[in-house]
Structure formats: C-alpha cells, structure tokens
Design a protein around this motif. Structure first.
Motif, PDB file in Angstrom:
ATOM      1  N   LEU A   1     -22.609   1.342   6.607  1.00  0.00           N
ATOM      2  CA  LEU A   1     -22.061   0.514   5.529  1.00  0.00           C
ATOM      3  C   LEU A   1     -20.681   0.027   5.956  1.00  0.00           C
ATOM      4  O   LEU A   1     -19.832   0.813   6.398  1.00  0.00           O
ATOM      5  CB  LEU A   1     -21.991   1.296   4.216  1.00  0.00           C
ATOM      6  CG  LEU A   1     -23.336   1.786   3.660  1.00  0.00           C
ATOM      7  CD1 LEU A   1     -23.165   2.291   2.231  1.00  0.00           C
ATOM      8  CD2 LEU A   1     -24.422   0.715   3.718  1.00  0.00           C
ATOM      9  N   GLY A   2     -20.480  -1.293   5.814  1.00  0.00           N
ATOM     10  CA  GLY A   2     -19.264  -1.904   6.332  1.00  0.00           C
ATOM     11  C   GLY A   2     -18.027  -1.619   5.511  1.00  0.00           C
ATOM     12  O   GLY A   2     -16.917  -1.987   5.897  1.00  0.00           O
ATOM     13  N   ASP A   3     -18.199  -0.942   4.356  1.00  0.00           N
ATOM     14  CA  ASP A   3     -17.033  -0.634   3.524  1.00  0.00           C
ATOM     15  C   ASP A   3     -16.732   0.860   3.529  1.00  0.00           C
ATOM     16  O   ASP A   3     -16.074   1.368   2.621  1.00  0.00           O
ATOM     17  CB  ASP A   3     -17.250  -1.132   2.087  1.00  0.00           C
ATOM     18  CG  ASP A   3     -18.398  -0.401   1.383  1.00  0.00           C
ATOM     19  OD1 ASP A   3     -19.062   0.432   2.025  1.00  0.00           O
ATOM     20  OD2 ASP A   3     -18.617  -0.662   0.191  1.00  0.00           O
ATOM     21  N   THR A   4     -17.224   1.559   4.540  1.00  0.00           N
ATOM     22  CA  THR A   4     -17.046   3.016   4.584  1.00  0.00           C
ATOM     23  C   THR A   4     -16.494   3.446   5.940  1.00  0.00           C
ATOM     24  O   THR A   4     -17.096   3.147   6.975  1.00  0.00           O
ATOM     25  CB  THR A   4     -18.409   3.715   4.344  1.00  0.00           C
ATOM     26  OG1 THR A   4     -18.892   3.335   3.062  1.00  0.00           O
ATOM     27  CG2 THR A   4     -18.289   5.219   4.405  1.00  0.00           C
TER      28      THR A   4
ATOM     29  N   ILE B   1     -14.207   2.281   0.804  1.00  0.00           N
ATOM     30  CA  ILE B   1     -13.220   1.223   0.619  1.00  0.00           C
ATOM     31  C   ILE B   1     -13.557   0.357  -0.597  1.00  0.00           C
ATOM     32  O   ILE B   1     -12.744  -0.433  -1.063  1.00  0.00           O
ATOM     33  CB  ILE B   1     -13.080   0.390   1.919  1.00  0.00           C
ATOM     34  CG1 ILE B   1     -12.768   1.312   3.099  1.00  0.00           C
ATOM     35  CG2 ILE B   1     -12.037  -0.693   1.813  1.00  0.00           C
ATOM     36  CD1 ILE B   1     -11.506   2.133   2.961  1.00  0.00           C
ATOM     37  N   GLY B   2     -14.772   0.509  -1.133  1.00  0.00           N
ATOM     38  CA  GLY B   2     -15.126  -0.208  -2.359  1.00  0.00           C
ATOM     39  C   GLY B   2     -14.368   0.314  -3.575  1.00  0.00           C
ATOM     40  O   GLY B   2     -14.436  -0.260  -4.659  1.00  0.00           O
ATOM     41  N   ASN B   3     -13.639   1.394  -3.392  1.00  0.00           N
ATOM     42  CA  ASN B   3     -12.931   2.054  -4.481  1.00  0.00           C
ATOM     43  C   ASN B   3     -11.427   1.942  -4.214  1.00  0.00           C
ATOM     44  O   ASN B   3     -10.951   2.307  -3.142  1.00  0.00           O
ATOM     45  CB  ASN B   3     -13.416   3.517  -4.476  1.00  0.00           C
ATOM     46  CG  ASN B   3     -12.691   4.396  -5.434  1.00  0.00           C
ATOM     47  OD1 ASN B   3     -11.476   4.516  -5.390  1.00  0.00           O
ATOM     48  ND2 ASN B   3     -13.443   5.038  -6.294  1.00  0.00           N
ATOM     49  N   ARG B   4     -10.672   1.442  -5.174  1.00  0.00           N
ATOM     50  CA  ARG B   4      -9.258   1.137  -4.921  1.00  0.00           C
ATOM     51  C   ARG B   4      -8.415   2.362  -4.561  1.00  0.00           C
ATOM     52  O   ARG B   4      -7.556   2.300  -3.690  1.00  0.00           O
ATOM     53  CB  ARG B   4      -8.642   0.422  -6.117  1.00  0.00           C
ATOM     54  CG  ARG B   4      -8.962  -1.056  -6.089  1.00  0.00           C
ATOM     55  CD  ARG B   4      -8.419  -1.752  -7.293  1.00  0.00           C
ATOM     56  NE  ARG B   4      -9.294  -1.493  -8.425  1.00  0.00           N
ATOM     57  CZ  ARG B   4      -9.213  -2.096  -9.602  1.00  0.00           C
ATOM     58  NH1 ARG B   4      -8.282  -2.973  -9.820  1.00  0.00           N
ATOM     59  NH2 ARG B   4     -10.059  -1.814 -10.555  1.00  0.00           N
ATOM     60  N   VAL B   5      -8.686   3.484  -5.251  1.00  0.00           N
ATOM     61  CA  VAL B   5      -7.890   4.690  -4.955  1.00  0.00           C
ATOM     62  C   VAL B   5      -8.210   5.189  -3.546  1.00  0.00           C
ATOM     63  O   VAL B   5      -7.314   5.557  -2.775  1.00  0.00           O
ATOM     64  CB  VAL B   5      -8.154   5.795  -6.002  1.00  0.00           C
ATOM     65  CG1 VAL B   5      -7.443   7.084  -5.623  1.00  0.00           C
ATOM     66  CG2 VAL B   5      -7.699   5.331  -7.379  1.00  0.00           C
ATOM     67  N   GLU B   6      -9.507   5.170  -3.189  1.00  0.00           N
ATOM     68  CA  GLU B   6      -9.899   5.614  -1.845  1.00  0.00           C
ATOM     69  C   GLU B   6      -9.286   4.709  -0.772  1.00  0.00           C
ATOM     70  O   GLU B   6      -8.891   5.167   0.301  1.00  0.00           O
ATOM     71  CB  GLU B   6     -11.420   5.590  -1.706  1.00  0.00           C
ATOM     72  CG  GLU B   6     -12.111   6.777  -2.333  1.00  0.00           C
ATOM     73  CD  GLU B   6     -11.888   8.042  -1.533  1.00  0.00           C
ATOM     74  OE1 GLU B   6     -12.351   8.101  -0.380  1.00  0.00           O
ATOM     75  OE2 GLU B   6     -11.247   8.960  -2.058  1.00  0.00           O
ATOM     76  N   TYR B   7      -9.239   3.415  -1.077  1.00  0.00           N
ATOM     77  CA  TYR B   7      -8.634   2.467  -0.139  1.00  0.00           C
ATOM     78  C   TYR B   7      -7.160   2.818   0.065  1.00  0.00           C
ATOM     79  O   TYR B   7      -6.675   2.894   1.201  1.00  0.00           O
ATOM     80  CB  TYR B   7      -8.794   1.040  -0.665  1.00  0.00           C
ATOM     81  CG  TYR B   7      -8.041   0.012   0.147  1.00  0.00           C
ATOM     82  CD1 TYR B   7      -8.341  -0.179   1.493  1.00  0.00           C
ATOM     83  CD2 TYR B   7      -7.033  -0.761  -0.417  1.00  0.00           C
ATOM     84  CE1 TYR B   7      -7.653  -1.117   2.245  1.00  0.00           C
ATOM     85  CE2 TYR B   7      -6.340  -1.700   0.334  1.00  0.00           C
ATOM     86  CZ  TYR B   7      -6.649  -1.872   1.660  1.00  0.00           C
ATOM     87  OH  TYR B   7      -5.962  -2.790   2.427  1.00  0.00           O
ATOM     88  N   ALA B   8      -6.458   3.064  -1.039  1.00  0.00           N
ATOM     89  CA  ALA B   8      -5.036   3.397  -0.934  1.00  0.00           C
ATOM     90  C   ALA B   8      -4.846   4.705  -0.152  1.00  0.00           C
ATOM     91  O   ALA B   8      -3.964   4.810   0.706  1.00  0.00           O
ATOM     92  CB  ALA B   8      -4.423   3.504  -2.330  1.00  0.00           C
TER      93      ALA B   8
END
Ligand code: G1P
Length: 308
Positions: free
Chosen positions: A143-146, A273-280
């Motif tokens: 998955l490209g967002d992980t 990365i689809g999740n804002r807190v996880e991205y931060a």
C-alpha cells in the motif's frame, strides 16, 4: 481442503516474485487541500515522499518491476520517478552535484510502470488493474500510503513476507496486533499458528473492517501482501463490500477457502499515512533520526511540550 494440504504447483506458486503493484489512487480526502492536485502518497516525510520509502522497501526486498496504480493526480508521481534535466542543470550551475546523483537515482532503482484507475471502486479493483502486467506469476502488493519500519537489524518488511511465500509457496499477508477498539479500521484475519513458527498463521477467514463484536481477532492487515495469481479470479467473484467498494480483503477471504494462505504477524512499526496523527508521528520520528535535523527538533519539542 485441510490445513495440511499443499497449494497446487502452478507456475504462479513456483516462480520467484519479481513484480509489485502499489495502489496510490485514493482521494486522500483527510489531507485536503494538500491532496487536491497531489496524491497523499507524495506527502513528504522530512524531504522524501512516502511513496519513495515504499518503493525503496520493495527494491530492498528484491523487487525490480513496479506497477503504480494512480488516480487523477498521476502526474506528480510520474514526474517524481522520472529524470529532470532542467533541475539537474540548475543544481550543476549552483554547485550542488551531490543532489544531482540523489534525484537521478530515484528513477533508476526499478522499472516503474503506471496504470490509471478511472473510478474509485475500491482496493480490490485497483489491484485487479495489475492483472495484465503481472500475468500468471506471483506478485507483491505494497500500500502506497503505508511505511513499514522493521525493528533494528531485521530485514525490510516486504522481504520478511516474501520469505514466508518462498517457504510455503502460498499467498501471505502481513498483520499486526491492534487495540480491540480499532478493528473496525482494518482488515482482520482469523487463523491458527503453524507448528514451525508461532508468528505464521494458516488463515481460515478474513473480514474487512468488522464491528468489534464480530471481529475474529485483533490481527490487522498491515499493508503488505504477496499473492498467487488466483487472487484475480477471486477479485472478479467479489461484489461490493464495506463502503460499497470492492474490497481486497473479501477477495482474500475467497482465496483462503480455495488454497492455503498465511499471515505473518510481525513486530514492525507501521505508519498509516492516511491518518493525520500517524503522518505527524512518522514525520517527527524520522526527523529525530536524521543527524541534520535531530538536535534542533529535539530541543524544540522539549520546549514546546514544557510550554503545553
Ligand atoms: C486498507 C485495507 C485494510 C487494511 C488497511 C491497512 O484499508 O482495506 O484491509 O487493513 O488498508 O492500512 P484502508 O486504510 O484503505 O481503509
């Protein structure tokens, strides 16, 4: 079929895995307006887009051919993995040759192909678009967002899963334990550990985003898969599932009823990365590890936290 059966010995089970499909076509609505003209997979972690981390993991795992399933914001992805002679000329003119090698290398590591998903019909549909490209061969999905960070000293995430495929000659998916109240965010698996390795489970059932009361476990699909080509027929046989989408997890549930399929329960850190807190969190963790940013950021965080 009983748990001791072996998978059918088709070419799709014996061959080495050389190709990967990376879906990167989601709308990324949680990151609007940043994702209006750029996929969320291109969000930077310090100075590198998420998708580049994912491709580097695939390459480090032995994959040399990658199909990226893009959506409308395809151009930003293609440009990133292409050469950029104008930028190289500019970097040469301002005396930054080390950056030239770095940006040129991005497009050189693997053969990258693109296909565009015209309608957002779900993850299962996105993977199905890879059928002509992968043919009758096993293939990986990332998955490209992980972003997956294995513990210090361990092999790259996908490599660990490919080891399971090579040993078992059957489809395999990475899973990680999540708090029970989070099961509704993920694909959840039900299986039994194999005798040789308590971290490898022979799968009985998979269910996408179940209500807590119905979840067969708290083992959540972690965004890395290796499939035999029979997954495509299973996707064809899968109707709309959760959210009205063609869910890859539903197709995997069908596959697990037709042939052996395994889950690898791993300790790797997974950033969604689809999740804002996880991205931060991902941005901060990586910046704290980079020598050129670590010290100043640490001081800033300590100050900011003391003041909060
Ligand atoms: C997708 C999959 C799900 C998996 C998750 C991992 O869900 O459908 O099975 O657990 O990725 O990130 P999404 O995050 O697209 O809702």
């Amino acid at each position: 079929m009983t748990p001791t059966d072996h998978p059918p010995a088709t070419a799709g089970h014996r061959a080495a895995v050389r190709k990967a499909v990376i879906p990167a076509a989601g709308m990324g609505t949680r990151f609007l307006p940043a994702t209006k003209s750029m996929p969320k997979e291109m969000l930077p972690i310090v100075d590198k887009p998420v998708l580049q981390f994912v491709i580097e993991e695939a390459v480090a795992s032995g994959i040399d051919d990658i199909l990226i399933v893009t959506g409308r914001a395809k151009r930003a992805v293609e440009n990133h993995f292409d050469f950029n002679p104008e930028l190289e000329a500019f970097l040469a003119s301002v005396g930054k040759p080390e950056l030239i090698d770095q940006i040129r290398d991005i497009g050189n590591r693997a053969r990258i192909h693109y296909i565009r998903q015209k309608l957002q019909l779900g993850l299962g549909d996105a993977i199905r678009l890879g059928r002509d490209h992968v043919g009758d061969q096993p293939f990986a999905v990332l998955l490209g967002d992980t972003i997956i960070e294995p513990p210090e000293g361990q092999k790259p995430g996908l490599r660990q899963l490919l080891d399971v495929f090579e040993e078992r000659r059957a489809s395999a998916v990475a899973v990680h334990r999540v708090p029970r109240e989070w099961v509704g965010r993920y694909g959840i698996v039900d299986g039994a550990p194999v005798a040789a390795n308590p971290n490898v489970l022979r799968l009985r059932r998979l269910v996408e985003k179940p209500p807590v009361a119905d979840a067969p476990s708290n083992l959540a699909i972690a965004g890395r898969y290796v499939f035999t080509p029979e997954i495509f027929g299973c996707i064809d046989a899968t109707g709309q599932g959760v959210g009205g989408e063609i869910q890859l997890t539903d197709a995997m549930d069908l596959l697990a009823r037709q042939q052996p399929m395994y889950a690898l329960s791993w300790q790797a850190r997974r950033y969604d990365i689809g999740n804002r807190v996880e991205y931060a969190k991902c941005f901060v963790d990586f910046a704290l590890r980079r020598p050129e940013t670590a010290k100043a950021l640490r001081e800033h965080l300590l100050q900011a936290l003391a003041g909060s």
